[in-house]
Scaffold this motif. Structure first.
Motif, PDB file in Angstrom:
ATOM      1  N   GLN A   1       0.822  -1.205   0.000  1.00  0.00           N
ATOM      2  CA  GLN A   1       0.000   0.000   0.000  1.00  0.00           C
ATOM      3  C   GLN A   1       0.856   1.255   0.000  1.00  0.00           C
ATOM      4  N   ASN A   2       1.989   1.198   0.683  1.00  0.00           N
ATOM      5  CA  ASN A   2       2.800   2.418   0.708  1.00  0.00           C
ATOM      6  C   ASN A   2       4.013   2.330  -0.219  1.00  0.00           C
ATOM      7  N   PHE A   3       3.926   1.465  -1.181  1.00  0.00           N
ATOM      8  CA  PHE A   3       5.010   1.346  -2.159  1.00  0.00           C
ATOM      9  C   PHE A   3       4.585   2.032  -3.457  1.00  0.00           C
ATOM     10  N   ILE A   4       5.346   3.017  -3.856  1.00  0.00           N
ATOM     11  CA  ILE A   4       4.971   3.771  -5.047  1.00  0.00           C
ATOM     12  C   ILE A   4       5.576   3.117  -6.291  1.00  0.00           C
ATOM     13  N   VAL A   5       4.730   2.972  -7.283  1.00  0.00           N
ATOM     14  CA  VAL A   5       5.180   2.312  -8.498  1.00  0.00           C
ATOM     15  C   VAL A   5       5.318   3.330  -9.620  1.00  0.00           C
TER      16      VAL A   5
ATOM     17  N   PHE B   1      10.252   3.146 -13.264  1.00  0.00           N
ATOM     18  CA  PHE B   1      11.572   2.646 -12.860  1.00  0.00           C
ATOM     19  C   PHE B   1      11.520   1.331 -12.087  1.00  0.00           C
ATOM     20  N   ASN B   2      10.362   0.991 -11.529  1.00  0.00           N
ATOM     21  CA  ASN B   2      10.298  -0.252 -10.758  1.00  0.00           C
ATOM     22  C   ASN B   2       9.088  -1.115 -11.113  1.00  0.00           C
ATOM     23  N   GLU B   3       8.465  -0.739 -12.224  1.00  0.00           N
ATOM     24  CA  GLU B   3       7.228  -1.384 -12.654  1.00  0.00           C
ATOM     25  C   GLU B   3       7.368  -2.898 -12.813  1.00  0.00           C
TER      26      GLU B   3
ATOM     27  N   GLY C   1      20.416  -0.127  -7.341  1.00  0.00           N
ATOM     28  CA  GLY C   1      21.279   0.638  -6.439  1.00  0.00           C
ATOM     29  C   GLY C   1      20.732   0.775  -5.025  1.00  0.00           C
ATOM     30  N   VAL C   2      21.537   1.363  -4.196  1.00  0.00           N
ATOM     31  CA  VAL C   2      21.195   1.529  -2.778  1.00  0.00           C
ATOM     32  C   VAL C   2      20.008   2.469  -2.607  1.00  0.00           C
ATOM     33  N   GLY C   3      19.116   2.097  -1.702  1.00  0.00           N
ATOM     34  CA  GLY C   3      18.020   2.996  -1.339  1.00  0.00           C
ATOM     35  C   GLY C   3      16.951   3.147  -2.396  1.00  0.00           C
ATOM     36  N   LEU C   4      16.801   2.148  -3.245  1.00  0.00           N
ATOM     37  CA  LEU C   4      15.806   2.277  -4.311  1.00  0.00           C
ATOM     38  C   LEU C   4      14.582   1.390  -4.092  1.00  0.00           C
ATOM     39  N   GLY C   5      14.463   0.828  -2.896  1.00  0.00           N
ATOM     40  CA  GLY C   5      13.230   0.125  -2.576  1.00  0.00           C
ATOM     41  C   GLY C   5      13.271  -1.389  -2.705  1.00  0.00           C
ATOM     42  N   LYS C   6      14.454  -1.972  -2.811  1.00  0.00           N
ATOM     43  CA  LYS C   6      14.517  -3.433  -2.939  1.00  0.00           C
ATOM     44  C   LYS C   6      14.018  -4.112  -1.671  1.00  0.00           C
ATOM     45  N   THR C   7      14.575  -3.690  -0.541  1.00  0.00           N
ATOM     46  CA  THR C   7      14.161  -4.297   0.722  1.00  0.00           C
ATOM     47  C   THR C   7      12.668  -4.088   0.960  1.00  0.00           C
ATOM     48  N   HIS C   8      12.215  -2.899   0.646  1.00  0.00           N
ATOM     49  CA  HIS C   8      10.793  -2.602   0.811  1.00  0.00           C
ATOM     50  C   HIS C   8       9.936  -3.589   0.009  1.00  0.00           C
ATOM     51  N   LEU C   9      10.310  -3.780  -1.233  1.00  0.00           N
ATOM     52  CA  LEU C   9       9.525  -4.659  -2.102  1.00  0.00           C
ATOM     53  C   LEU C   9       9.589  -6.113  -1.632  1.00  0.00           C
TER      54      LEU C   9
ATOM     55  N   GLN D   1       3.417  10.548  -0.427  1.00  0.00           N
ATOM     56  CA  GLN D   1       2.956   9.346   0.272  1.00  0.00           C
ATOM     57  C   GLN D   1       3.518   9.301   1.695  1.00  0.00           C
ATOM     58  N   LYS D   2       4.833   9.592   1.822  1.00  0.00           N
ATOM     59  CA  LYS D   2       5.459   9.532   3.147  1.00  0.00           C
ATOM     60  C   LYS D   2       4.906  10.628   4.051  1.00  0.00           C
ATOM     61  N   THR D   3       4.594  11.772   3.474  1.00  0.00           N
ATOM     62  CA  THR D   3       4.049  12.869   4.269  1.00  0.00           C
ATOM     63  C   THR D   3       2.698  12.473   4.862  1.00  0.00           C
TER      64      THR D   3
ATOM     65  N   ASN E   1      18.419   8.366  -4.610  1.00  0.00           N
ATOM     66  CA  ASN E   1      18.270   7.476  -3.478  1.00  0.00           C
ATOM     67  C   ASN E   1      17.001   7.827  -2.697  1.00  0.00           C
ATOM     68  N   VAL E   2      16.079   6.895  -2.651  1.00  0.00           N
ATOM     69  CA  VAL E   2      14.817   7.182  -1.969  1.00  0.00           C
ATOM     70  C   VAL E   2      15.037   7.310  -0.456  1.00  0.00           C
ATOM     71  N   ARG E   3      16.022   6.577   0.043  1.00  0.00           N
ATOM     72  CA  ARG E   3      16.294   6.681   1.473  1.00  0.00           C
ATOM     73  C   ARG E   3      16.720   8.107   1.835  1.00  0.00           C
ATOM     74  N   GLU E   4      17.512   8.714   0.977  1.00  0.00           N
ATOM     75  CA  GLU E   4      17.920  10.097   1.222  1.00  0.00           C
ATOM     76  C   GLU E   4      16.744  11.058   1.107  1.00  0.00           C
ATOM     77  N   ILE E   5      15.867  10.755   0.193  1.00  0.00           N
ATOM     78  CA  ILE E   5      14.667  11.582   0.039  1.00  0.00           C
ATOM     79  C   ILE E   5      13.888  11.554   1.350  1.00  0.00           C
ATOM     80  N   GLU E   6      13.781  10.337   1.893  1.00  0.00           N
ATOM     81  CA  GLU E   6      13.059  10.183   3.143  1.00  0.00           C
ATOM     82  C   GLU E   6      13.753  10.902   4.284  1.00  0.00           C
ATOM     83  N   SER E   7      15.088  10.851   4.321  1.00  0.00           N
ATOM     84  CA  SER E   7      15.733  11.480   5.463  1.00  0.00           C
ATOM     85  C   SER E   7      15.657  12.995   5.344  1.00  0.00           C
TER      86      SER E   7
HETATM   87  P1  ADP Z   1      17.203  -0.741  -0.851  1.00  0.00           P
HETATM   88  O1  ADP Z   1      16.894  -2.032  -0.167  1.00  0.00           O
HETATM   89  O2  ADP Z   1      17.025  -0.817  -2.342  1.00  0.00           O
HETATM   90  O3  ADP Z   1      18.527  -0.179  -0.475  1.00  0.00           O
HETATM   91  P2  ADP Z   1      15.011   0.243   0.725  1.00  0.00           P
HETATM   92  O4  ADP Z   1      13.960  -0.735   0.353  1.00  0.00           O
HETATM   93  O5  ADP Z   1      15.641   0.074   2.050  1.00  0.00           O
HETATM   94  O6  ADP Z   1      16.115   0.344  -0.405  1.00  0.00           O
HETATM   95  O7  ADP Z   1      14.390   1.700   0.594  1.00  0.00           O
HETATM   96  C1  ADP Z   1      14.879   2.828   1.291  1.00  0.00           C
HETATM   97  C2  ADP Z   1      13.745   3.653   1.826  1.00  0.00           C
HETATM   98  O8  ADP Z   1      13.039   4.232   0.745  1.00  0.00           O
HETATM   99  C3  ADP Z   1      12.746   2.815   2.600  1.00  0.00           C
HETATM  100  O9  ADP Z   1      12.301   3.540   3.713  1.00  0.00           O
HETATM  101  C4  ADP Z   1      11.610   2.602   1.638  1.00  0.00           C
HETATM  102  O10 ADP Z   1      10.373   2.516   2.296  1.00  0.00           O
HETATM  103  C5  ADP Z   1      11.676   3.823   0.763  1.00  0.00           C
HETATM  104  N1  ADP Z   1      11.283   3.522  -0.608  1.00  0.00           N
HETATM  105  C6  ADP Z   1      12.069   3.096  -1.606  1.00  0.00           C
HETATM  106  N2  ADP Z   1      11.382   2.924  -2.739  1.00  0.00           N
HETATM  107  C7  ADP Z   1      10.108   3.255  -2.459  1.00  0.00           C
HETATM  108  C8  ADP Z   1       8.901   3.285  -3.227  1.00  0.00           C
HETATM  109  N3  ADP Z   1       8.894   2.932  -4.498  1.00  0.00           N
HETATM  110  N4  ADP Z   1       7.765   3.679  -2.598  1.00  0.00           N
HETATM  111  C9  ADP Z   1       7.789   4.051  -1.310  1.00  0.00           C
HETATM  112  N5  ADP Z   1       8.880   4.037  -0.542  1.00  0.00           N
HETATM  113  C10 ADP Z   1      10.036   3.649  -1.097  1.00  0.00           C
END
Ligand code: ADP
Ligand code: MG
Length: 454
Positions: free
Chosen positions: A123-127, A130-132, A157-165, A292-294, A316-322
């Motif tokens: 639900q909170n994963f944005i598609v 780039f990740n379709e 790459g790092v912080g692009l949502g792999k772990t999240h997915l 979404q994060k907001t 890097n989405v992680r940096e965006i979040e921080s």
């Molecule tokens: P990776 O494993 O690729 O290094 P993460 O899955 O840890 O990256 O993602 C880093 C942060 O960015 C996490 O907090 C994650 O929730 C967020 N994030 C990354 N991609 C997305 C996405 N497509 N939609 C929402 N949040 C995302």
């Protein structure tokens, strides 16, 4: 017709016209939430799906709906956010020193059994584009674990949502009825577990416990590089699970081929199912993620600040979040929403070198807009006074902001000699120092280059 039947009919027709990956991406978890007079409310899982459906599919959906029920006049899409449990805010004497978790940002517990954290969900994963593919594959696995793609190998790459997915798949599968037994392990944990169990003579127990699962998720397998014993043990576990139709999901920062020092047989196992990449999110997606994060964090941030983050943090989405978290901390401490100016200050040292994030075309365009020139005249070697200065400034900024070499700049401006470029840069440099007015002008231009609508 119930809402569900109505929507099923719509989906069935849509499905005929678009690719399965697209269908899975944009229409999964959509439903009709309600109907008010001529308006159908469709609930969608995230803001990205909302925008996408509104912009790309609304016409078609409306057409199908109206053919079924002519009283329907319009559709409204509404995001259906999952309820997020937020920990109680902990009061501390020195809020500036507080780590993020204690500020009450949605912090959820990791499940001891599965190692999954429920904060990572679909639900909170944005598609986005780039990740379709990775997303569609993940969704397909949720439907039929062990059947469609085995293993699923996601890299990027790092912080692009792999772990999240990966965790989202795990969470969804462990909620399934009947539930799947899921185990998520970061590969470094797996490596040290294997090493210590070999030492303790308990490797068979470890292997047996891994073989009990229906879904094994191993994150960041690039760390297997050079770890021969781990590779060997994992190879056997992999085969055992695979042969019994159990799902394996892996991630890495690079494709299987590019992982150094892993055995060929393991590499070919990694490549044996579906390999999908996640690349860099585009601007719209970065903004969608921020929004979404907001919402998730129940926060309020000026739109301009979000756009500023989205424009300046690209890799890097992680940096965006921080970056966002930094604004939220300010908000909690000061009890007010930061202004755009304050936000920029707060982000100054995250957005380290904005120069990386502009390009020559944008610089030239900004300058010519600022001085109200036709873009081509900048390149053109017009000797008219009104062109000379902007052209020199353009040279100066290409040098200063993008570290272009003098000869490269000369080439860009119709084959000018590098000494001409050097001279231009010196002139501008001097004028910036000498003229307050000109220096402010340059600042203004720089601001325009690096912000969207300043
Ligand atoms: P990776 O494993 O690729 O290094 P993460 O899955 O840890 O990256 O993602 C880093 C942060 O960015 C996490 O907090 C994650 O929730 C967020 N994030 C990354 N991609 C997305 C996405 N497509 N939609 C929402 N949040 C995302
Ligand atoms: Mg990760």
């Amino acid at each position: 017709m119930t809402y569900q039947e109505l929507w099923q009919t719509v989906l069935a027709q849509i499905q005929l016209n678009i690719s399965p990956a697209n269908f899975a991406t944009w229409f999964a978890s959509t439903k009709i939430a309600s109907q008010e007079e001529g308006m159908i409310i469709v609930s969608v899982p995230n803001s990205f799906a909302k925008e996408w459906l509104e912009q790309k599919y609304n016409k078609e959906i409306l057409k199908i709906l109206r053919a079924l029920d002519s009283s329907i006049k319009e559709i409204s899409y509404q995001i259906d956010f999952p309820a997020v449990k937020i920990k109680e805010l902990v009061k501390q004497p020195e809020p500036q020193e507080l780590p993020m978790e204690q500020l009450g940002f949605a912090e959820l517990e990791t499940d001891k059994e599965t190692n999954l954290n429920p904060k990572y969900n679909f639900q909170n994963f944005i598609v986005g584009p780039f990740n379709e593919l990775a997303y569609a594959a993940a969704k397909a696995i949720v439907k039929e674990p062990g059947k469609v793609y085995n293993p699923l190998f996601i890299y990027g790459g790092v912080g692009l949502g792999k772990t999240h997915l990966l965790q989202a798949v795990g969470n969804e599968l462990s909620k399934k009825n009947p539930p799947c037994k899921v185990k998520y392990v970061p590969s470094d944990k797996l490596i040290s577990a294997i090493v210590s169990s070999i030492r303790n003579n308990s490797i068979e127990d470890l292997k047996a416990s891994l073989r009990k699962v229906d879904v094994l998720i191993v994150d960041d397998v690039q760390f297997f590089a050079g770890k021969e014993k781990t590779q060997e043990e994992f190879f056997h576990t992999f085969n055992d699970l695979y042969q019994r139709g159990k799902q394996i999901i892996l991630s890495s920062d690079r494709p299987p081929k590019a992982i150094p020092a892993i055995t060929e047989r393991l590499k070919s196992r990694f490549e044996g199912g579906m390999v999908a990449d996640v690349s860099l999110p585009d601007y719209e997606t970065r903004l969608a993620i921020l929004k979404q994060k907001t919402v998730e964090k129940n926060a309020e941030v000026p739109e301009k600040a979000l756009e500023y983050i989205a424009a300046n943090i690209q890799k890097n989405v992680r940096e965006i979040e921080s970056a966002l978290n930094r604004l939220l901390i300010f908000q909690k401490i000061n009890n007010k929403v930061p202004s755009f100016e304050e936000a920029k200050k707060l982000l100054r040292n995250i957005i380290v070198s904005p120069s990386k994030f502009t390009n020559p075309t944008h610089i030239l365009q900004t300058i010519s807009e600022f001085y109200d020139l036709d873009d081509k005249n900048l390149f053109y070697s017009s000797r008219k006074k009104e062109f000379v200065k902007p052209r020199q400034l353009a040279m100066y900024l290409l040098r200063k902001e993008l570290s272009f070499s003098f000869p490269a700049i000369g080439r860009k401006f119709g084959g000018k000699d590098h000494t001409t470029v050097m001279h231009a840069c010196q002139l501008i440099d001097r004028e910036i120092q000498e003229s307050e007015k000109f220096s402010q002008e340059v600042d203004l231009i720089l601001q325009k280059i690096y912000t969207l609508d300043a």
